[in-house]
Design a protein around this motif. Structure first.
Motif, PDB file in Angstrom:
ATOM      1  N   ASP A  11      26.606  -5.843  -2.071  1.00 26.11           N
ATOM      2  CA  ASP A  11      26.675  -6.958  -2.851  1.00 26.11           C
ATOM      3  C   ASP A  11      25.463  -7.372  -3.913  1.00 26.11           C
ATOM      4  OD1 ASP A  11      25.072  -8.136  -0.994  1.00 26.11           O
ATOM      5  OD2 ASP A  11      26.525  -9.694  -0.267  1.00 26.11           O
ATOM      6  N   GLY A  12      24.377  -6.578  -3.399  1.00 28.31           N
ATOM      7  CA  GLY A  12      22.981  -7.038  -4.306  1.00 28.31           C
ATOM      8  C   GLY A  12      21.855  -7.803  -3.420  1.00 28.31           C
ATOM      9  N   SER A  13      22.417  -8.014  -2.156  1.00 25.18           N
ATOM     10  CA  SER A  13      21.341  -8.856  -1.411  1.00 25.18           C
ATOM     11  C   SER A  13      20.621  -7.963  -0.740  1.00 25.18           C
ATOM     12  CB  SER A  13      22.225  -9.793  -0.309  1.00 25.18           C
ATOM     13  OG  SER A  13      22.968  -9.018   0.711  1.00 25.18           O
ATOM     14  N   LEU A  14      19.316  -8.507  -0.078  1.00 22.10           N
ATOM     15  CA  LEU A  14      18.543  -7.600   0.677  1.00 22.10           C
ATOM     16  C   LEU A  14      18.293  -8.416   1.996  1.00 22.10           C
ATOM     17  CD1 LEU A  14      15.689  -5.993   0.043  1.00 22.10           C
ATOM     18  CD2 LEU A  14      14.331  -8.203  -0.457  1.00 22.10           C
ATOM     19  N   ARG A  15      18.214  -7.229   2.937  1.00 17.60           N
ATOM     20  CA  ARG A  15      18.064  -7.550   4.422  1.00 17.60           C
ATOM     21  C   ARG A  15      16.946  -6.923   4.877  1.00 17.60           C
ATOM     22  NH1 ARG A  15      22.034  -6.480   8.464  1.00 17.60           N
ATOM     23  NH2 ARG A  15      20.966  -7.705   9.768  1.00 17.60           N
ATOM     24  N   ALA A  16      16.046  -7.435   5.789  1.00 17.23           N
ATOM     25  CA  ALA A  16      14.968  -6.918   6.367  1.00 17.23           C
ATOM     26  C   ALA A  16      15.639  -6.264   7.621  1.00 17.23           C
ATOM     27  CB  ALA A  16      14.093  -8.167   6.900  1.00 17.23           C
TER      28      ALA A  16
ATOM     29  N   VAL B  15       0.790  -1.131   0.028  1.00 20.27           N
ATOM     30  CA  VAL B  15       0.095   0.191  -0.001  1.00 20.27           C
ATOM     31  C   VAL B  15       0.876   1.111   0.121  1.00 20.27           C
ATOM     32  CG1 VAL B  15      -1.992  -1.016   0.932  1.00 20.27           C
ATOM     33  CG2 VAL B  15      -0.279  -0.099   2.479  1.00 20.27           C
ATOM     34  N   SER B  16       2.151   1.003   0.641  1.00 23.86           N
ATOM     35  CA  SER B  16       2.929   2.403   0.301  1.00 23.86           C
ATOM     36  C   SER B  16       4.601   1.942   0.320  1.00 23.86           C
ATOM     37  CB  SER B  16       2.732   3.278   1.373  1.00 23.86           C
ATOM     38  OG  SER B  16       3.172   3.104   2.658  1.00 23.86           O
ATOM     39  N   ALA B  17       5.294   2.736  -0.027  1.00 21.47           N
ATOM     40  CA  ALA B  17       6.718   2.418  -0.219  1.00 21.47           C
ATOM     41  C   ALA B  17       7.617   3.836  -0.438  1.00 21.47           C
ATOM     42  CB  ALA B  17       7.143   1.407  -1.481  1.00 21.47           C
ATOM     43  N   ALA B  18       8.452   4.111   0.446  1.00 18.22           N
ATOM     44  CA  ALA B  18       9.204   5.216   0.503  1.00 18.22           C
ATOM     45  C   ALA B  18      10.681   4.914   0.828  1.00 18.22           C
ATOM     46  CB  ALA B  18       8.582   6.238   1.318  1.00 18.22           C
ATOM     47  N   VAL B  19      11.283   5.840   0.200  1.00 18.20           N
ATOM     48  CA  VAL B  19      12.910   5.443   0.587  1.00 18.20           C
ATOM     49  C   VAL B  19      13.518   6.610   1.421  1.00 18.20           C
ATOM     50  CG1 VAL B  19      15.364   5.313  -0.507  1.00 18.20           C
ATOM     51  CG2 VAL B  19      13.420   4.578  -1.800  1.00 18.20           C
ATOM     52  N   ASP B  20      13.936   6.229   2.824  1.00 20.49           N
ATOM     53  CA  ASP B  20      14.540   7.215   3.494  1.00 20.49           C
ATOM     54  C   ASP B  20      15.919   7.817   3.172  1.00 20.49           C
ATOM     55  OD1 ASP B  20      16.228   5.355   4.521  1.00 20.49           O
ATOM     56  OD2 ASP B  20      15.075   5.148   6.425  1.00 20.49           O
ATOM     57  N   ALA B  21      16.445   8.744   3.794  1.00 22.85           N
ATOM     58  CA  ALA B  21      17.812   9.285   3.590  1.00 22.85           C
ATOM     59  C   ALA B  21      18.923   8.176   3.604  1.00 22.85           C
ATOM     60  CB  ALA B  21      18.071  10.423   4.678  1.00 22.85           C
ATOM     61  N   GLU B  22      18.607   7.136   4.462  1.00 26.75           N
ATOM     62  CA  GLU B  22      19.621   5.982   4.463  1.00 26.75           C
ATOM     63  C   GLU B  22      19.465   4.787   3.382  1.00 26.75           C
ATOM     64  OE1 GLU B  22      18.183   6.853   7.530  1.00 26.75           O
ATOM     65  OE2 GLU B  22      19.687   8.149   7.869  1.00 26.75           O
ATOM     66  N   GLU B  23      18.819   5.155   2.580  1.00 25.34           N
ATOM     67  CA  GLU B  23      18.346   4.380   1.409  1.00 25.34           C
ATOM     68  C   GLU B  23      17.504   3.207   1.724  1.00 25.34           C
ATOM     69  OE1 GLU B  23      18.598   5.106  -2.175  1.00 25.34           O
ATOM     70  OE2 GLU B  23      19.240   6.913  -1.327  1.00 25.34           O
TER      71      GLU B  23
ATOM     72  N   GLY C 285      11.205  -2.554   6.843  1.00 28.29           N
ATOM     73  CA  GLY C 285      12.165  -1.742   6.346  1.00 28.29           C
ATOM     74  C   GLY C 285      13.145  -2.693   5.772  1.00 28.29           C
ATOM     75  N   LEU C 286      13.557  -2.522   4.313  1.00 32.23           N
ATOM     76  CA  LEU C 286      14.454  -3.232   3.604  1.00 32.23           C
ATOM     77  C   LEU C 286      15.680  -2.399   3.117  1.00 32.23           C
ATOM     78  CD1 LEU C 286      11.695  -4.916   1.423  1.00 32.23           C
ATOM     79  CD2 LEU C 286      12.584  -5.803   3.530  1.00 32.23           C
ATOM     80  N   LEU C 287      16.722  -3.092   3.241  1.00 35.67           N
ATOM     81  CA  LEU C 287      18.228  -2.459   2.931  1.00 35.67           C
ATOM     82  C   LEU C 287      18.572  -3.303   1.838  1.00 35.67           C
ATOM     83  CD1 LEU C 287      20.351  -0.427   3.437  1.00 35.67           C
ATOM     84  CD2 LEU C 287      21.139  -2.130   5.091  1.00 35.67           C
ATOM     85  N   LEU C 288      19.006  -2.687   0.623  1.00 30.10           N
ATOM     86  CA  LEU C 288      19.817  -3.238  -0.432  1.00 30.10           C
ATOM     87  C   LEU C 288      21.295  -3.086  -0.102  1.00 30.10           C
ATOM     88  CD1 LEU C 288      18.773  -4.960  -2.876  1.00 30.10           C
ATOM     89  CD2 LEU C 288      18.737  -2.880  -4.186  1.00 30.10           C
TER      90      LEU C 288
ATOM     91  N   LEU D 189      14.305   1.064   2.185  1.00 29.05           N
ATOM     92  CA  LEU D 189      13.035   1.117   1.943  1.00 29.05           C
ATOM     93  C   LEU D 189      12.075   0.836   2.817  1.00 29.05           C
ATOM     94  CD1 LEU D 189      11.320   1.318  -0.918  1.00 29.05           C
ATOM     95  CD2 LEU D 189      11.671  -1.237  -1.416  1.00 29.05           C
ATOM     96  N   ASN D 190      11.138   1.708   3.016  1.00 30.99           N
ATOM     97  CA  ASN D 190      10.006   1.373   4.114  1.00 30.99           C
ATOM     98  C   ASN D 190       8.787   1.186   3.409  1.00 30.99           C
ATOM     99  OD1 ASN D 190      11.515   2.392   6.471  1.00 30.99           O
ATOM    100  ND2 ASN D 190      11.810   4.184   5.181  1.00 30.99           N
ATOM    101  N   VAL D 191       8.090  -0.069   3.541  1.00 30.45           N
ATOM    102  CA  VAL D 191       7.129  -0.853   2.727  1.00 30.45           C
ATOM    103  C   VAL D 191       5.990  -0.986   3.872  1.00 30.45           C
ATOM    104  CG1 VAL D 191       6.557  -2.686   1.543  1.00 30.45           C
ATOM    105  CG2 VAL D 191       8.917  -1.626   1.207  1.00 30.45           C
ATOM    106  N   MET D 192       4.877  -0.705   3.453  1.00 36.74           N
ATOM    107  CA  MET D 192       3.586  -1.184   4.208  1.00 36.74           C
ATOM    108  C   MET D 192       2.673  -2.085   3.245  1.00 36.74           C
ATOM    109  SD  MET D 192       2.544   2.081   6.024  1.00 36.74           S
ATOM    110  CE  MET D 192       1.189   1.422   6.965  1.00 36.74           C
ATOM    111  N   VAL D 193       2.422  -3.309   3.914  1.00 38.51           N
ATOM    112  CA  VAL D 193       1.707  -4.404   3.082  1.00 38.51           C
ATOM    113  C   VAL D 193       0.281  -4.458   3.892  1.00 38.51           C
ATOM    114  CG1 VAL D 193       1.868  -6.901   2.184  1.00 38.51           C
ATOM    115  CG2 VAL D 193       3.885  -5.047   2.008  1.00 38.51           C
TER     116      VAL D 193
END
Length: 150
Positions: free
Chosen positions: A114-119, A82-90, A108-111, A92-96
């Motif tokens: 090395d291309g991996s994704l972390r919660a 329902v929403s997603a926004a990128v903050d100053a630290e890059e 909040g997800l961090l890319l 991604l804040n997602v609402m589902v």
């Protein structure tokens, strides 16, 4: 004075009428530009399993909605972002919205480089965390990096 007021009212009506379409486009553009689209797992070679790892997929539907699918092997679901926004630290804040849970969750997800994704965090709409500061609240273990599977 009446002329200016009429123009402001007309502008407000147009803004309200077109805001949902713009927001949907912005949401899709945000997740696409950030790099979220596709399937992610801790181990892409492993079959999805609730205890050993799930396959998480983010996609944009033809109607413009952004969907989040979870495959746990024996159980699967599909939920709308329902929403997603990128903050100053890059981050991604997602609402589902999860209809089966009757709740909205925010994470909040961090890319990483090395291309991996972390919660980094995951919380309910009431502010109850399951992940905080990149660690599971229940165990204190760090969240594992997820790799793009497609």
């Amino acid at each position: 004075m009446t002329c200016c007021l009429s123009r402001w009212i007309a502008a407000a009506v147009l803004w309200i009428a077109f805001t949902p379409a713009v927001r949907a486009e912005t949401l899709a553009a945000t997740v696409e530009q950030w790099g979220l689209l596709g399937s992610w797992a801790v181990d892409c070679a492993a079959s999805p399993d609730r205890d050993k790892g799930s396959l998480l997929t983010y996609e944009i539907r033809k109607d413009g909605r952004v969907m989040y699918r979870r495959d746990f092997g024996e159980a699967k679901d599909e939920n709308e972002v329902v929403s997603a926004a990128v903050d100053a630290e890059e981050l991604l804040n997602v609402m589902v919205y999860f209809p089966s849970l009757h709740q909205t969750r925010e994470f909040g997800l961090l890319l990483t480089k090395d291309g991996s994704l972390r919660a980094i965090y995951n919380r309910s709409e009431r502010g109850v965390y399951t992940i905080r500061d990149g660690k599971y609240v229940a165990t204190g273990a760090p969240t594992p990096p997820q790799q793009r599977c497609d």
